[in-house]
Design a protein around this motif. Sequence first.
Motif, PDB file in Angstrom:
ATOM      1  N   ARG A  11       0.864  -1.187   0.000  1.00 22.42           N
ATOM      2  CA  ARG A  11       0.000   0.000   0.000  1.00 22.42           C
ATOM      3  C   ARG A  11       0.895   1.229   0.000  1.00 22.42           C
ATOM      4  O   ARG A  11       1.832   1.315   0.789  1.00 22.42           O
ATOM      5  N   ILE A  12       0.622   2.159  -0.896  1.00 28.18           N
ATOM      6  CA  ILE A  12       1.426   3.374  -1.005  1.00 28.18           C
ATOM      7  C   ILE A  12       0.566   4.580  -0.641  1.00 28.18           C
ATOM      8  O   ILE A  12      -0.618   4.633  -0.995  1.00 28.18           O
ATOM      9  N   ALA A  13       1.158   5.527   0.063  1.00 29.92           N
ATOM     10  CA  ALA A  13       0.451   6.752   0.447  1.00 29.92           C
ATOM     11  C   ALA A  13       0.521   7.765  -0.690  1.00 29.92           C
ATOM     12  O   ALA A  13       1.484   7.767  -1.457  1.00 29.92           O
ATOM     13  N   PRO A  14      -0.474   8.644  -0.776  1.00 29.35           N
ATOM     14  CA  PRO A  14      -0.457   9.658  -1.831  1.00 29.35           C
ATOM     15  C   PRO A  14       0.820  10.497  -1.834  1.00 29.35           C
ATOM     16  O   PRO A  14       1.363  10.788  -2.897  1.00 29.35           O
ATOM     17  N   VAL A  15       1.315  10.864  -0.657  1.00 23.94           N
ATOM     18  CA  VAL A  15       2.523  11.686  -0.594  1.00 23.94           C
ATOM     19  C   VAL A  15       3.735  10.927  -1.133  1.00 23.94           C
ATOM     20  O   VAL A  15       4.609  11.511  -1.774  1.00 23.94           O
ATOM     21  N   ALA A  16       3.787   9.631  -0.927  1.00 26.84           N
ATOM     22  CA  ALA A  16       4.880   8.820  -1.472  1.00 26.84           C
ATOM     23  C   ALA A  16       4.759   8.714  -2.994  1.00 26.84           C
ATOM     24  O   ALA A  16       5.767   8.796  -3.710  1.00 26.84           O
ATOM     25  N   LEU A  17       3.545   8.548  -3.478  1.00 21.86           N
ATOM     26  CA  LEU A  17       3.336   8.481  -4.928  1.00 21.86           C
ATOM     27  C   LEU A  17       3.733   9.799  -5.584  1.00 21.86           C
ATOM     28  O   LEU A  17       4.317   9.808  -6.674  1.00 21.86           O
ATOM     29  N   ALA A  18       3.463  10.915  -4.907  1.00 25.48           N
ATOM     30  CA  ALA A  18       3.796  12.231  -5.461  1.00 25.48           C
ATOM     31  C   ALA A  18       5.301  12.386  -5.676  1.00 25.48           C
ATOM     32  O   ALA A  18       5.718  13.188  -6.514  1.00 25.48           O
ATOM     33  N   GLY A  19       6.094  11.604  -4.973  1.00 25.53           N
ATOM     34  CA  GLY A  19       7.543  11.660  -5.134  1.00 25.53           C
ATOM     35  C   GLY A  19       8.075  10.771  -6.244  1.00 25.53           C
ATOM     36  O   GLY A  19       9.276  10.771  -6.517  1.00 25.53           O
ATOM     37  N   LEU A  20       7.195  10.012  -6.893  1.00 22.94           N
ATOM     38  CA  LEU A  20       7.609   9.114  -7.975  1.00 22.94           C
ATOM     39  C   LEU A  20       7.372   9.769  -9.334  1.00 22.94           C
ATOM     40  O   LEU A  20       6.438  10.543  -9.499  1.00 22.94           O
ATOM     41  N   ARG A  21       8.208   9.401 -10.284  1.00 21.84           N
ATOM     42  CA  ARG A  21       8.059   9.893 -11.652  1.00 21.84           C
ATOM     43  C   ARG A  21       7.351   8.816 -12.479  1.00 21.84           C
ATOM     44  O   ARG A  21       7.843   7.689 -12.573  1.00 21.84           O
ATOM     45  N   PRO A  22       6.196   9.194 -13.085  1.00 24.13           N
ATOM     46  CA  PRO A  22       5.481   8.205 -13.906  1.00 24.13           C
ATOM     47  C   PRO A  22       6.338   7.752 -15.082  1.00 24.13           C
ATOM     48  O   PRO A  22       7.066   8.543 -15.675  1.00 24.13           O
ATOM     49  N   ASP A  23       6.268   6.463 -15.380  1.00 21.34           N
ATOM     50  CA  ASP A  23       6.997   5.817 -16.471  1.00 21.34           C
ATOM     51  C   ASP A  23       8.500   5.736 -16.236  1.00 21.34           C
ATOM     52  O   ASP A  23       9.208   5.139 -17.031  1.00 21.34           O
ATOM     53  N   VAL A  24       9.003   6.344 -15.182  1.00 25.74           N
ATOM     54  CA  VAL A  24      10.420   6.239 -14.838  1.00 25.74           C
ATOM     55  C   VAL A  24      10.543   5.367 -13.593  1.00 25.74           C
ATOM     56  O   VAL A  24      11.167   4.310 -13.616  1.00 25.74           O
ATOM     57  N   ASP A  25       9.905   5.821 -12.506  1.00 18.60           N
ATOM     58  CA  ASP A  25       9.953   5.071 -11.248  1.00 18.60           C
ATOM     59  C   ASP A  25       8.865   4.012 -11.164  1.00 18.60           C
ATOM     60  O   ASP A  25       9.053   2.986 -10.515  1.00 18.60           O
ATOM     61  N   ALA A  26       7.732   4.288 -11.770  1.00 23.98           N
ATOM     62  CA  ALA A  26       6.592   3.368 -11.674  1.00 23.98           C
ATOM     63  C   ALA A  26       5.618   3.632 -12.816  1.00 23.98           C
ATOM     64  O   ALA A  26       5.599   4.715 -13.403  1.00 23.98           O
ATOM     65  N   ILE A  27       4.802   2.640 -13.090  1.00 25.44           N
ATOM     66  CA  ILE A  27       3.696   2.765 -14.037  1.00 25.44           C
ATOM     67  C   ILE A  27       2.455   3.063 -13.208  1.00 25.44           C
ATOM     68  O   ILE A  27       2.112   2.298 -12.307  1.00 25.44           O
ATOM     69  N   LEU A  50       4.068  -1.639 -21.401  1.00 22.62           N
ATOM     70  CA  LEU A  50       4.549  -0.551 -20.546  1.00 22.62           C
ATOM     71  C   LEU A  50       5.686  -1.000 -19.629  1.00 22.62           C
ATOM     72  O   LEU A  50       6.596  -0.222 -19.334  1.00 22.62           O
ATOM     73  N   SER A  51       5.627  -2.240 -19.186  1.00 23.04           N
ATOM     74  CA  SER A  51       6.660  -2.766 -18.279  1.00 23.04           C
ATOM     75  C   SER A  51       7.857  -3.324 -19.041  1.00 23.04           C
ATOM     76  O   SER A  51       8.845  -3.706 -18.415  1.00 23.04           O
ATOM     77  N   GLY A  52       7.744  -3.384 -20.349  1.00 20.31           N
ATOM     78  CA  GLY A  52       8.820  -3.991 -21.141  1.00 20.31           C
ATOM     79  C   GLY A  52       8.980  -5.467 -20.829  1.00 20.31           C
ATOM     80  O   GLY A  52      10.061  -6.029 -21.018  1.00 20.31           O
ATOM     81  N   GLY A  53       7.910  -6.086 -20.333  1.00 21.72           N
ATOM     82  CA  GLY A  53       7.953  -7.502 -19.969  1.00 21.72           C
ATOM     83  C   GLY A  53       8.652  -7.762 -18.649  1.00 21.72           C
ATOM     84  O   GLY A  53       8.820  -8.909 -18.245  1.00 21.72           O
ATOM     85  N   ASP A  54       9.055  -6.703 -17.957  1.00 15.78           N
ATOM     86  CA  ASP A  54       9.766  -6.829 -16.675  1.00 15.78           C
ATOM     87  C   ASP A  54       8.746  -6.984 -15.543  1.00 15.78           C
ATOM     88  O   ASP A  54       8.097  -6.016 -15.143  1.00 15.78           O
ATOM     89  N   LYS A  55       8.620  -8.186 -15.032  1.00 17.39           N
ATOM     90  CA  LYS A  55       7.627  -8.470 -13.980  1.00 17.39           C
ATOM     91  C   LYS A  55       7.999  -7.854 -12.631  1.00 17.39           C
ATOM     92  O   LYS A  55       7.197  -7.857 -11.703  1.00 17.39           O
ATOM     93  N   SER A  56       9.210  -7.310 -12.522  1.00 20.85           N
ATOM     94  CA  SER A  56       9.611  -6.659 -11.268  1.00 20.85           C
ATOM     95  C   SER A  56       9.424  -5.140 -11.342  1.00 20.85           C
ATOM     96  O   SER A  56       9.706  -4.437 -10.365  1.00 20.85           O
ATOM     97  N   ARG A  57       8.926  -4.634 -12.452  1.00 22.31           N
ATOM     98  CA  ARG A  57       8.699  -3.190 -12.618  1.00 22.31           C
ATOM     99  C   ARG A  57       7.624  -2.730 -11.643  1.00 22.31           C
ATOM    100  O   ARG A  57       6.606  -3.406 -11.451  1.00 22.31           O
ATOM    101  N   MET A  58       7.832  -1.585 -11.009  1.00 26.32           N
ATOM    102  CA  MET A  58       6.860  -1.054 -10.052  1.00 26.32           C
ATOM    103  C   MET A  58       5.607  -0.575 -10.787  1.00 26.32           C
ATOM    104  O   MET A  58       5.690   0.197 -11.735  1.00 26.32           O
TER     105      MET A  58
END
Length: 179
Positions: free
Chosen positions: A48-64, A120-128
Motif C-alpha cells: 500500500r502506497i500513500a499519496p505523498v509517497a506516490l507524489a515523489g515518484l516519476r510516472p513511467d520512470v519510477d513506476a507505471i 509498458l513494463s517492457g515484460g519486466d515483472k519486477s517493474r513497479m
Amino acid sequence: MKAVMRILLMTTLPVTVHAQEPRLFDAAGYRAAQHRGPVHRAPEGVGRIAPVALAGLRPDVDAIFVDVLPAEGGYRQDDGRWRLARAHSTIPGAYWFAEAGRAAPPAAILFAFQRRIAQLSGGDKSRMIVTFCLADCWMSWNAARRLRALGYRNVWWLAEGTDGWRDLGLTLKPVDPER
C-alpha cells in the motif's frame, strides 16, 4: 390463523432478504459487487502506497501509474475506442484502463489490459506498478490483485486514489482511456 401467518412471515422475511444479497466476491477472490466501500487492506502480495509517497515518484520512470476508474455510462467500441458519457481526470502520467478493475471484465478489455501492461513494463515483472481509482473503491484492489496473479512482483495500491491526490492539493489531468 392470521396472527400465526404474520409471525411466520416476520421470522422468514430477514432470511429471504439476506439470501437475495449479492455475493461480494467471486470464486476467484475478486470483489464482484458493491465496489464503493471501505477497503481495509491491500490484496495479498501487494503493498500500500500513500499519496505523498506516490507524489515523489516519476510516472513511467519510477513506476507505471494505472487508473482503473470505470467509464460510467460509457462503453468500449469494437475497434477499441471508447465512447464516454463524461470526461475523466487522473494523476498526471497515469494510464486509464477503464473497466479493468471489474471482477470479470469483458475478454477484450482484459486482453488489452494485460497486453498494454506488458508493453509498458517492457515484460519486466519486477517493474513497479501502482493501481488506483477513487477512495473507497474496490476496482483498484481488484486490478492490483489481478496484476499479482499475472506474475508482477512489485505491485502497489493507492487506496486513496485520485481523491487522496487531490487532497494533497495536487492537480489532476484530463485523460482518455487506453484502447
